[in-house]
Design a protein around this motif. Structure first.
Motif, PDB file in Angstrom:
ATOM      1  N   ALA A 156      37.566  27.958  46.694  1.00 34.19           N
ATOM      2  CA  ALA A 156      36.936  28.101  45.135  1.00 34.19           C
ATOM      3  C   ALA A 156      37.607  29.543  44.797  1.00 34.19           C
ATOM      4  CB  ALA A 156      35.302  28.506  45.400  1.00 34.19           C
ATOM      5  N   TRP A 157      37.803  30.591  45.369  1.00 31.90           N
ATOM      6  CA  TRP A 157      38.372  31.840  44.942  1.00 31.90           C
ATOM      7  C   TRP A 157      39.826  31.566  44.509  1.00 31.90           C
ATOM      8  CZ3 TRP A 157      36.074  36.200  43.404  1.00 31.90           C
ATOM      9  CH2 TRP A 157      34.842  36.639  43.800  1.00 31.90           C
ATOM     10  N   VAL A 158      40.732  30.668  45.265  1.00 32.37           N
ATOM     11  CA  VAL A 158      42.014  30.423  44.879  1.00 32.37           C
ATOM     12  C   VAL A 158      41.875  29.544  43.694  1.00 32.37           C
ATOM     13  CG1 VAL A 158      44.014  29.218  45.674  1.00 32.37           C
ATOM     14  CG2 VAL A 158      42.636  30.886  47.345  1.00 32.37           C
ATOM     15  N   ALA A 159      41.155  28.617  43.355  1.00 30.97           N
ATOM     16  CA  ALA A 159      41.238  27.721  42.215  1.00 30.97           C
ATOM     17  C   ALA A 159      41.071  28.436  41.226  1.00 30.97           C
ATOM     18  CB  ALA A 159      40.079  26.882  42.521  1.00 30.97           C
ATOM     19  N   ASN A 160      40.209  29.643  41.072  1.00 32.90           N
ATOM     20  CA  ASN A 160      40.211  30.318  39.792  1.00 32.90           C
ATOM     21  C   ASN A 160      40.718  31.541  39.592  1.00 32.90           C
ATOM     22  OD1 ASN A 160      38.009  28.737  38.426  1.00 32.90           O
ATOM     23  ND2 ASN A 160      36.224  29.597  39.778  1.00 32.90           N
ATOM     24  N   MET A 257      35.857  43.999  46.291  1.00 31.49           N
ATOM     25  CA  MET A 257      36.469  43.412  47.413  1.00 31.49           C
ATOM     26  C   MET A 257      35.640  42.200  47.660  1.00 31.49           C
ATOM     27  SD  MET A 257      38.696  45.599  48.994  1.00 31.49           S
ATOM     28  CE  MET A 257      38.637  45.069  50.431  1.00 31.49           C
ATOM     29  N   ILE A 258      36.266  41.387  48.443  1.00 29.06           N
ATOM     30  CA  ILE A 258      35.620  40.057  48.744  1.00 29.06           C
ATOM     31  C   ILE A 258      36.053  40.053  50.220  1.00 29.06           C
ATOM     32  CG2 ILE A 258      35.626  38.796  46.691  1.00 29.06           C
ATOM     33  CD1 ILE A 258      38.143  37.091  47.846  1.00 29.06           C
ATOM     34  N   SER A 259      35.205  39.526  51.040  1.00 29.83           N
ATOM     35  CA  SER A 259      35.251  39.173  52.492  1.00 29.83           C
ATOM     36  C   SER A 259      35.039  37.772  52.617  1.00 29.83           C
ATOM     37  CB  SER A 259      34.331  39.789  53.314  1.00 29.83           C
ATOM     38  OG  SER A 259      34.344  39.665  54.776  1.00 29.83           O
ATOM     39  N   PRO A 272      41.425  42.755  48.065  1.00 25.56           N
ATOM     40  CA  PRO A 272      41.108  43.239  47.041  1.00 25.56           C
ATOM     41  C   PRO A 272      41.408  42.633  45.886  1.00 25.56           C
ATOM     42  CG  PRO A 272      43.052  44.123  47.998  1.00 25.56           C
ATOM     43  CD  PRO A 272      42.530  43.036  49.039  1.00 25.56           C
ATOM     44  N   VAL A 273      40.252  42.558  44.846  1.00 26.34           N
ATOM     45  CA  VAL A 273      40.489  41.729  43.580  1.00 26.34           C
ATOM     46  C   VAL A 273      40.632  42.606  42.309  1.00 26.34           C
ATOM     47  CG1 VAL A 273      39.562  39.706  42.396  1.00 26.34           C
ATOM     48  CG2 VAL A 273      39.349  40.004  44.899  1.00 26.34           C
ATOM     49  N   ARG A 274      41.619  42.447  41.551  1.00 31.66           N
ATOM     50  CA  ARG A 274      41.563  43.104  40.218  1.00 31.66           C
ATOM     51  C   ARG A 274      40.966  42.056  39.169  1.00 31.66           C
ATOM     52  NH1 ARG A 274      48.032  43.501  40.271  1.00 31.66           N
ATOM     53  NH2 ARG A 274      48.154  45.565  40.902  1.00 31.66           N
ATOM     54  N   LEU A 275      40.131  43.064  38.438  1.00 29.02           N
ATOM     55  CA  LEU A 275      39.084  42.284  37.344  1.00 29.02           C
ATOM     56  C   LEU A 275      39.565  42.818  36.080  1.00 29.02           C
ATOM     57  CD1 LEU A 275      36.661  40.803  36.756  1.00 29.02           C
ATOM     58  CD2 LEU A 275      35.406  42.971  36.752  1.00 29.02           C
ATOM     59  N   ARG A 276      39.861  41.785  35.154  1.00 28.59           N
ATOM     60  CA  ARG A 276      40.348  41.829  33.754  1.00 28.59           C
ATOM     61  C   ARG A 276      39.694  41.175  32.870  1.00 28.59           C
ATOM     62  NH1 ARG A 276      42.438  45.014  36.649  1.00 28.59           N
ATOM     63  NH2 ARG A 276      44.559  45.593  36.901  1.00 28.59           N
ATOM     64  N   TYR A 277      39.524  41.531  31.634  1.00 29.09           N
ATOM     65  CA  TYR A 277      39.078  41.017  30.472  1.00 29.09           C
ATOM     66  C   TYR A 277      39.811  41.068  29.385  1.00 29.09           C
ATOM     67  CZ  TYR A 277      37.250  45.602  29.089  1.00 29.09           C
ATOM     68  OH  TYR A 277      37.106  46.906  28.747  1.00 29.09           O
ATOM     69  N   GLY A 284      34.765  39.798  19.272  1.00 28.33           N
ATOM     70  CA  GLY A 284      34.388  38.398  19.432  1.00 28.33           C
ATOM     71  C   GLY A 284      34.152  38.114  21.022  1.00 28.33           C
ATOM     72  N   ALA A 285      34.295  36.858  21.177  1.00 30.11           N
ATOM     73  CA  ALA A 285      33.977  36.357  22.712  1.00 30.11           C
ATOM     74  C   ALA A 285      34.865  37.071  23.607  1.00 30.11           C
ATOM     75  CB  ALA A 285      33.971  34.875  22.895  1.00 30.11           C
ATOM     76  N   VAL A 286      34.493  37.616  24.775  1.00 26.75           N
ATOM     77  CA  VAL A 286      35.140  38.138  25.790  1.00 26.75           C
ATOM     78  C   VAL A 286      35.710  36.894  26.770  1.00 26.75           C
ATOM     79  CG1 VAL A 286      35.216  39.584  27.640  1.00 26.75           C
ATOM     80  CG2 VAL A 286      33.592  40.189  25.626  1.00 26.75           C
ATOM     81  N   ALA A 287      37.062  37.259  27.155  1.00 22.75           N
ATOM     82  CA  ALA A 287      37.727  36.244  28.147  1.00 22.75           C
ATOM     83  C   ALA A 287      37.758  37.191  29.337  1.00 22.75           C
ATOM     84  CB  ALA A 287      39.129  35.810  27.614  1.00 22.75           C
ATOM     85  N   TRP A 288      37.414  36.719  30.490  1.00 21.61           N
ATOM     86  CA  TRP A 288      37.406  37.163  31.739  1.00 21.61           C
ATOM     87  C   TRP A 288      38.590  36.169  32.672  1.00 21.61           C
ATOM     88  CZ3 TRP A 288      34.623  41.572  32.823  1.00 21.61           C
ATOM     89  CH2 TRP A 288      33.830  41.889  31.862  1.00 21.61           C
ATOM     90  N   PHE A 289      39.080  37.194  33.531  1.00 23.43           N
ATOM     91  CA  PHE A 289      39.831  36.619  34.601  1.00 23.43           C
ATOM     92  C   PHE A 289      39.998  37.541  35.985  1.00 23.43           C
ATOM     93  CE2 PHE A 289      43.068  38.550  31.856  1.00 23.43           C
ATOM     94  CZ  PHE A 289      43.801  38.999  32.841  1.00 23.43           C
ATOM     95  N   TYR A 290      40.135  37.090  36.942  1.00 26.15           N
ATOM     96  CA  TYR A 290      40.409  37.882  38.081  1.00 26.15           C
ATOM     97  C   TYR A 290      41.939  37.471  38.862  1.00 26.15           C
ATOM     98  CZ  TYR A 290      38.603  34.403  41.096  1.00 26.15           C
ATOM     99  OH  TYR A 290      38.510  33.026  41.714  1.00 26.15           O
ATOM    100  N   GLN A 291      42.266  38.377  39.779  1.00 24.16           N
ATOM    101  CA  GLN A 291      43.409  38.272  40.147  1.00 24.16           C
ATOM    102  C   GLN A 291      43.307  38.717  41.716  1.00 24.16           C
ATOM    103  OE1 GLN A 291      45.896  40.649  37.563  1.00 24.16           O
ATOM    104  NE2 GLN A 291      46.990  38.778  37.041  1.00 24.16           N
ATOM    105  N   LEU A 292      43.409  38.077  42.707  1.00 17.67           N
ATOM    106  CA  LEU A 292      43.429  38.176  44.209  1.00 17.67           C
ATOM    107  C   LEU A 292      44.937  38.947  44.266  1.00 17.67           C
ATOM    108  CD1 LEU A 292      42.510  34.796  45.751  1.00 17.67           C
ATOM    109  CD2 LEU A 292      40.955  36.778  45.320  1.00 17.67           C
TER     110      LEU A 292
END
Length: 327
Positions: A156-160, A257-259, A272-277, A284-292
């Motif tokens: 699931a984490w890899v898919a997104n 962090m995720i475990s 560790p996971v980077r969080l970006r928006y 306007g509307a915020v777009a979110w994404f993360y990077q493992l």
């Protein structure tokens, strides 16, 4: 007249001159009789000792056409067992891969490891090419494969990973996977903040962020970044009465962090996971994404460990990569 009757008449006609010495023999009929009598099964010897061929090959010689006819399809119809071992067995655990490989292995068998972090696997090729210099090739068709069983959480984490999500999608994803969020250790905070920059978040901060995003799912937003801490700050222009305790502002960390265990019944990996928006110009509307961060490292390390174990317990040579022949 039936074919049998026709053949009998032909043979009788061709043989008649031999019984009547006073008559002149029909040479063409005699040749036809000899041709019919001469059709036979014979062995073609592999005099050149060509690799991959038996010492002799049975063929049917049709004397009428002069052509040899292969008997292989006829013989294959009567097989009670396959000509050679072939096919791919798939196992679900490493122990079964090792035991089944040991059961079938020969002195020429090998193991290949595919370290592709999205679909890692081990493959034993039982009938691999002979390892002597200049030795004959083999079919490479008898294989045992172990596709590493990736967990649903990891998948699931890899898919997104790197996928752009709207506020609602991102908030729901964090809520659904909050059990995977990990509190960073003090040394992890120092190490990852220095290496990747930004501020490391704790699980409760991520949960508060996701809940705040749900509140502001339909509002316009503007953004600011605190350079001293690396935090981001999103301010919403409210269009309804729901507000949080900070007047519509939410602090956005840049790391968390995720475990998660990549493999079924395996050890958990702390990633560790980077969080970006992103905000469109003018709000306007915020777009979110993360990077493992380098998820391939955890997969590759485990695959190599299991490859070493399989090679040791089967006493077979092991290689990272893929064989030259597909299954």
């Amino acid at each position: 007249m039936t074919k049998t009757e026709t053949d009998s008449a032909l043979l009788e006609s061709a043989a008649q001159p031999l019984l009547n010495l006073a008559a002149s023999p029909d040479l063409q009929d005699l040749k036809l009789l000899c041709d019919k009598a001469g059709s036979e099964i014979t062995l073609v010897t592999n005099l050149a000792e060509a690799l991959g061929l038996p010492a002799s090959i049975p063929v049917f010689i049709d004397r009428q056409s002069g052509r040899p006819i292969s008997l292989k399809s006829l013989l294959d119809e009567w097989r009670t067992s396959p000509e050679r071992k072939s096919g791919s067995a798939t196992v679900n655990v490493l122990e079964s891969f090792i035991n089944l490989t040991k059961r079938h292995a020969t002195s020429h068998s090998v193991i290949f490891a595919d370290t592709n972090w999205k679909s890692p696997s081990l493959t034993a090729i039982i009938d691999y090419h002979q390892n002597e210099s200049g030795g004959p090739a083999d079919n490479c068709k008898h294989r045992i494969k172990y596709p590493f069983p990736l967990t649903e959480e990891w998948s699931a984490w890899v898919a997104n990973n790197g996928k752009v999500l709207n506020q609602t999608q991102f908030a729901e994803f964090i809520e659904d996977h909050r059990a995977d969020l990990a509190s960073p250790h003090d040394d992890e905070v120092t190490y990852w903040q220095e290496l990747l920059g930004g501020k490391m978040a704790y699980p409760n901060e991520l949960q508060m962020l996701s809940r705040g995003l749900k509140i502001h799912a339909e509002t316009k937003a503007s953004s600011a970044v605190t350079l001293a801490t690396g935090e981001g700050e999103i301010a919403w222009e409210e269009t309804h009465t729901a507000r949080d305790t900070k007047g519509g502002k939410i602090v956005v960390p840049s790391l968390f962090m995720i475990s998660v265990a990549p493999f079924y019944q395996g050890e958990k990996a702390r990633v560790p996971v980077r969080l970006r928006y992103r905000l469109p110009q003018g709000g306007g509307a915020v777009a979110w994404f993360y990077q493992l961060y380098r998820p391939d490292i955890y997969i590759t390390e485990q695959v190599i460990r299991d490859l070493d174990r399989a090679a040791s317990e089967t006493d077979l040579p092991a290689f990272q990569g893929s064989p030259e022949m597909s299954s």
